[in-house]
Write a protein that holds these residues in place. Structure first.
Motif, PDB file in Angstrom:
ATOM      1  N   GLN A 103      25.944  30.028  14.600  1.00  0.00           N
ATOM      2  CA  GLN A 103      26.143  30.793  15.835  1.00  0.00           C
ATOM      3  C   GLN A 103      25.030  31.823  15.974  1.00  0.00           C
ATOM      4  OE1 GLN A 103      30.034  32.434  16.352  1.00  0.00           O
ATOM      5  NE2 GLN A 103      29.617  33.030  18.443  1.00  0.00           N
ATOM      6  N   ALA A 104      24.347  31.795  17.108  1.00  0.00           N
ATOM      7  CA  ALA A 104      23.300  32.764  17.418  1.00  0.00           C
ATOM      8  C   ALA A 104      23.941  34.089  17.823  1.00  0.00           C
ATOM      9  CB  ALA A 104      22.425  32.229  18.554  1.00  0.00           C
ATOM     10  N   PRO A 105      23.190  35.187  17.776  1.00  0.00           N
ATOM     11  CA  PRO A 105      23.742  36.483  18.195  1.00  0.00           C
ATOM     12  C   PRO A 105      24.297  36.477  19.622  1.00  0.00           C
ATOM     13  CG  PRO A 105      21.680  36.825  17.036  1.00  0.00           C
ATOM     14  CD  PRO A 105      21.827  35.334  17.228  1.00  0.00           C
ATOM     15  N   THR A 106      23.801  35.583  20.465  1.00  0.00           N
ATOM     16  CA  THR A 106      24.283  35.488  21.844  1.00  0.00           C
ATOM     17  C   THR A 106      25.622  34.768  21.944  1.00  0.00           C
ATOM     18  OG1 THR A 106      23.131  33.401  22.160  1.00  0.00           O
ATOM     19  CG2 THR A 106      21.933  35.424  22.756  1.00  0.00           C
ATOM     20  N   GLY A 107      26.068  34.139  20.846  1.00  0.00           N
ATOM     21  CA  GLY A 107      27.312  33.382  20.848  1.00  0.00           C
ATOM     22  C   GLY A 107      27.109  31.887  20.947  1.00  0.00           C
ATOM     23  N   LEU A 108      25.926  31.457  21.340  1.00  0.00           N
ATOM     24  CA  LEU A 108      25.623  30.030  21.417  1.00  0.00           C
ATOM     25  C   LEU A 108      25.656  29.431  20.013  1.00  0.00           C
ATOM     26  CD1 LEU A 108      24.609  27.691  23.268  1.00  0.00           C
ATOM     27  CD2 LEU A 108      22.303  28.351  22.555  1.00  0.00           C
ATOM     28  N   VAL A 109      26.192  28.238  19.891  1.00  0.00           N
ATOM     29  CA  VAL A 109      26.242  27.533  18.613  1.00  0.00           C
ATOM     30  C   VAL A 109      25.217  26.407  18.666  1.00  0.00           C
ATOM     31  CG1 VAL A 109      27.694  26.184  17.040  1.00  0.00           C
ATOM     32  CG2 VAL A 109      28.669  28.117  18.310  1.00  0.00           C
ATOM     33  N   ILE A 110      24.420  26.281  17.592  1.00  0.00           N
ATOM     34  CA  ILE A 110      23.377  25.254  17.545  1.00  0.00           C
ATOM     35  C   ILE A 110      23.444  24.482  16.237  1.00  0.00           C
ATOM     36  CG2 ILE A 110      21.805  26.480  19.083  1.00  0.00           C
ATOM     37  CD1 ILE A 110      20.227  27.310  16.544  1.00  0.00           C
ATOM     38  N   GLY A 111      22.824  23.331  16.247  1.00  0.00           N
ATOM     39  CA  GLY A 111      22.666  22.519  15.041  1.00  0.00           C
ATOM     40  C   GLY A 111      21.420  21.659  15.182  1.00  0.00           C
ATOM     41  N   HIS A 112      20.874  21.240  14.054  1.00  0.00           N
ATOM     42  CA  HIS A 112      19.708  20.350  14.033  1.00  0.00           C
ATOM     43  C   HIS A 112      20.050  19.106  13.233  1.00  0.00           C
ATOM     44  CE1 HIS A 112      16.579  23.877  14.374  1.00  0.00           C
ATOM     45  NE2 HIS A 112      17.334  23.761  15.448  1.00  0.00           N
ATOM     46  N   PHE A 113      19.493  17.978  13.645  1.00  0.00           N
ATOM     47  CA  PHE A 113      19.587  16.746  12.863  1.00  0.00           C
ATOM     48  C   PHE A 113      18.293  15.981  13.047  1.00  0.00           C
ATOM     49  CE2 PHE A 113      21.134  15.554  17.056  1.00  0.00           C
ATOM     50  CZ  PHE A 113      20.586  14.298  17.270  1.00  0.00           C
ATOM     51  N   THR A 114      18.043  15.045  12.142  1.00  0.00           N
ATOM     52  CA  THR A 114      16.930  14.123  12.334  1.00  0.00           C
ATOM     53  C   THR A 114      17.518  12.761  12.678  1.00  0.00           C
ATOM     54  OG1 THR A 114      16.821  13.750   9.937  1.00  0.00           O
ATOM     55  CG2 THR A 114      15.223  15.286  10.877  1.00  0.00           C
ATOM     56  N   ASP A 115      16.854  12.081  13.594  1.00  0.00           N
ATOM     57  CA  ASP A 115      17.293  10.742  13.974  1.00  0.00           C
ATOM     58  C   ASP A 115      16.842   9.753  12.896  1.00  0.00           C
ATOM     59  OD1 ASP A 115      14.580  10.059  14.458  1.00  0.00           O
ATOM     60  OD2 ASP A 115      14.780  10.238  16.630  1.00  0.00           O
ATOM     61  N   PRO A 116      17.193   8.474  13.009  1.00  0.00           N
ATOM     62  CA  PRO A 116      16.809   7.509  11.977  1.00  0.00           C
ATOM     63  C   PRO A 116      15.301   7.382  11.743  1.00  0.00           C
ATOM     64  CG  PRO A 116      18.598   6.607  13.273  1.00  0.00           C
ATOM     65  CD  PRO A 116      18.139   7.873  13.959  1.00  0.00           C
ATOM     66  N   GLU A 117      14.469   7.822  12.698  1.00  0.00           N
ATOM     67  CA  GLU A 117      13.011   7.791  12.531  1.00  0.00           C
ATOM     68  C   GLU A 117      12.468   9.110  11.982  1.00  0.00           C
ATOM     69  OE1 GLU A 117      10.732   5.326  13.109  1.00  0.00           O
ATOM     70  OE2 GLU A 117      12.331   3.890  13.539  1.00  0.00           O
ATOM     71  N   GLY A 118      13.343  10.104  11.775  1.00  0.00           N
ATOM     72  CA  GLY A 118      12.915  11.386  11.236  1.00  0.00           C
ATOM     73  C   GLY A 118      12.564  12.438  12.269  1.00  0.00           C
ATOM     74  N   ASN A 119      12.783  12.164  13.560  1.00  0.00           N
ATOM     75  CA  ASN A 119      12.507  13.146  14.607  1.00  0.00           C
ATOM     76  C   ASN A 119      13.581  14.234  14.611  1.00  0.00           C
ATOM     77  OD1 ASN A 119      10.193  11.799  15.932  1.00  0.00           O
ATOM     78  ND2 ASN A 119      11.727  10.202  16.280  1.00  0.00           N
ATOM     79  N   LEU A 120      13.159  15.481  14.679  1.00  0.00           N
ATOM     80  CA  LEU A 120      14.082  16.605  14.703  1.00  0.00           C
ATOM     81  C   LEU A 120      14.625  16.808  16.117  1.00  0.00           C
ATOM     82  CD1 LEU A 120      15.269  18.888  12.932  1.00  0.00           C
ATOM     83  CD2 LEU A 120      13.342  20.305  13.680  1.00  0.00           C
ATOM     84  N   VAL A 121      15.957  16.911  16.236  1.00  0.00           N
ATOM     85  CA  VAL A 121      16.631  17.078  17.513  1.00  0.00           C
ATOM     86  C   VAL A 121      17.667  18.186  17.348  1.00  0.00           C
ATOM     87  CG1 VAL A 121      18.085  15.923  19.263  1.00  0.00           C
ATOM     88  CG2 VAL A 121      16.323  14.613  18.032  1.00  0.00           C
ATOM     89  N   GLY A 122      17.891  18.959  18.401  1.00  0.00           N
ATOM     90  CA  GLY A 122      18.896  20.006  18.370  1.00  0.00           C
ATOM     91  C   GLY A 122      20.048  19.709  19.301  1.00  0.00           C
ATOM     92  N   VAL A 123      21.200  20.281  18.965  1.00  0.00           N
ATOM     93  CA  VAL A 123      22.359  20.248  19.850  1.00  0.00           C
ATOM     94  C   VAL A 123      22.814  21.685  20.036  1.00  0.00           C
ATOM     95  CG1 VAL A 123      23.139  17.887  19.451  1.00  0.00           C
ATOM     96  CG2 VAL A 123      23.844  19.667  17.863  1.00  0.00           C
ATOM     97  N   ALA A 124      23.330  21.996  21.213  1.00  0.00           N
ATOM     98  CA  ALA A 124      23.760  23.355  21.525  1.00  0.00           C
ATOM     99  C   ALA A 124      25.030  23.308  22.345  1.00  0.00           C
ATOM    100  CB  ALA A 124      22.663  24.082  22.310  1.00  0.00           C
ATOM    101  N   GLY A 125      25.931  24.220  22.046  1.00  0.00           N
ATOM    102  CA  GLY A 125      27.186  24.293  22.773  1.00  0.00           C
ATOM    103  C   GLY A 125      28.133  25.254  22.120  1.00  0.00           C
ATOM    104  N   SER A 126      29.379  24.830  21.961  1.00  0.00           N
ATOM    105  CA  SER A 126      30.387  25.674  21.335  1.00  0.00           C
ATOM    106  C   SER A 126      30.716  25.137  19.948  1.00  0.00           C
ATOM    107  CB  SER A 126      31.638  25.745  22.221  1.00  0.00           C
ATOM    108  OG  SER A 126      32.119  24.439  22.473  1.00  0.00           O
ATOM    109  N   ALA A 127      31.527  25.905  19.231  1.00  0.00           N
ATOM    110  CA  ALA A 127      31.864  25.569  17.839  1.00  0.00           C
ATOM    111  C   ALA A 127      32.541  24.227  17.695  1.00  0.00           C
ATOM    112  CB  ALA A 127      32.729  26.649  17.240  1.00  0.00           C
TER     113      ALA A 127
END
Length: 127
Positions: A103-127
Motif C-alpha cells: 500500500q502506497a502512502p496515498t492508499g493505492l495498492v500495487i504489485g509487480h509480477f513478471t510474465d512468462p517472458e520475464g517482462n515486468l508488469v504492475g497491477v494497481a487497485g485495492s487490497a
C-alpha cells in the motif's frame, strides 16, 4: 477495455537525471511533493508526471523515480479490482510475483509480477 493501463513509471539509479532527460525530451514537468511506497522509489525522490493529454483527453499519468538502490526499469500498471487476486492469477498462468501487494502512502495498492517472458508488469487497485 476490461482492465485499462492506468499508470506508467520509469525507475533508475539517478532519478533526478532521468527527470531532466524526459523533461528535455518530451517537455514533461514533474511534481515531487507526493511520497510513494519505498518498494517503488526513494519516497522523496519520485516525480509524478504532470498529466498531459491529447485534444481528445487521451493520456495516462506516470512517474519517474528510484534511487541508488533501485534497479532500472520501465513498467506499466493495469487497473484491477483486487491486487492480491491478480497476482495469484498471474502466478497461476506462469508468471512470477516480484512485489506486493504493497500500500502506497496515498492508499493505492500495487504489485509487480513478471510474465512468462520475464517482462515486468504492475497491477494497481485495492487490497
Amino acid at each position: 477495455m476490461r482492465h485499462p493501463v492506468v499508470h506508467f513509471e520509469v525507475i533508475g539509479r539517478n532519478p533526478q537525471k532521468l527527470r531532466g532527460y524526459y523533461g528535455a525530451l518530451f517537455g514533461w514537468e514533474f511534481d515531487t511533493s507526493s511520497p510513494v511506497a519505498a518498494e517503488v522509489s526513494e519516497p522523496d525522490n519520485y516525480g509524478f508526471v504532470e498529466r498531459v493529454t491529447t485534444s481528445d483527453g487521451t493520456g495516462i499519468p506516470g512517474g519517474v523515480g528510484g534511487g541508488p538502490a533501485y534497479e532500472g526499469h520501465a513498467i506499466f500498471y493495469v487497473g484491477v479490482p483486487d491486487v492480491e487476486a491478480a497476482l495469484r492469477e498471474a502466478e497461476r498462468l506462469g508468471g512470477k510475483r516480484r512485489m506486493g501487494p504493497v500500500q502506497a502512502p496515498t492508499g493505492l495498492v500495487i504489485g509487480h509480477f513478471t510474465d512468462p517472458e520475464g517482462n515486468l508488469v504492475g497491477v494497481a487497485g485495492s487490497a
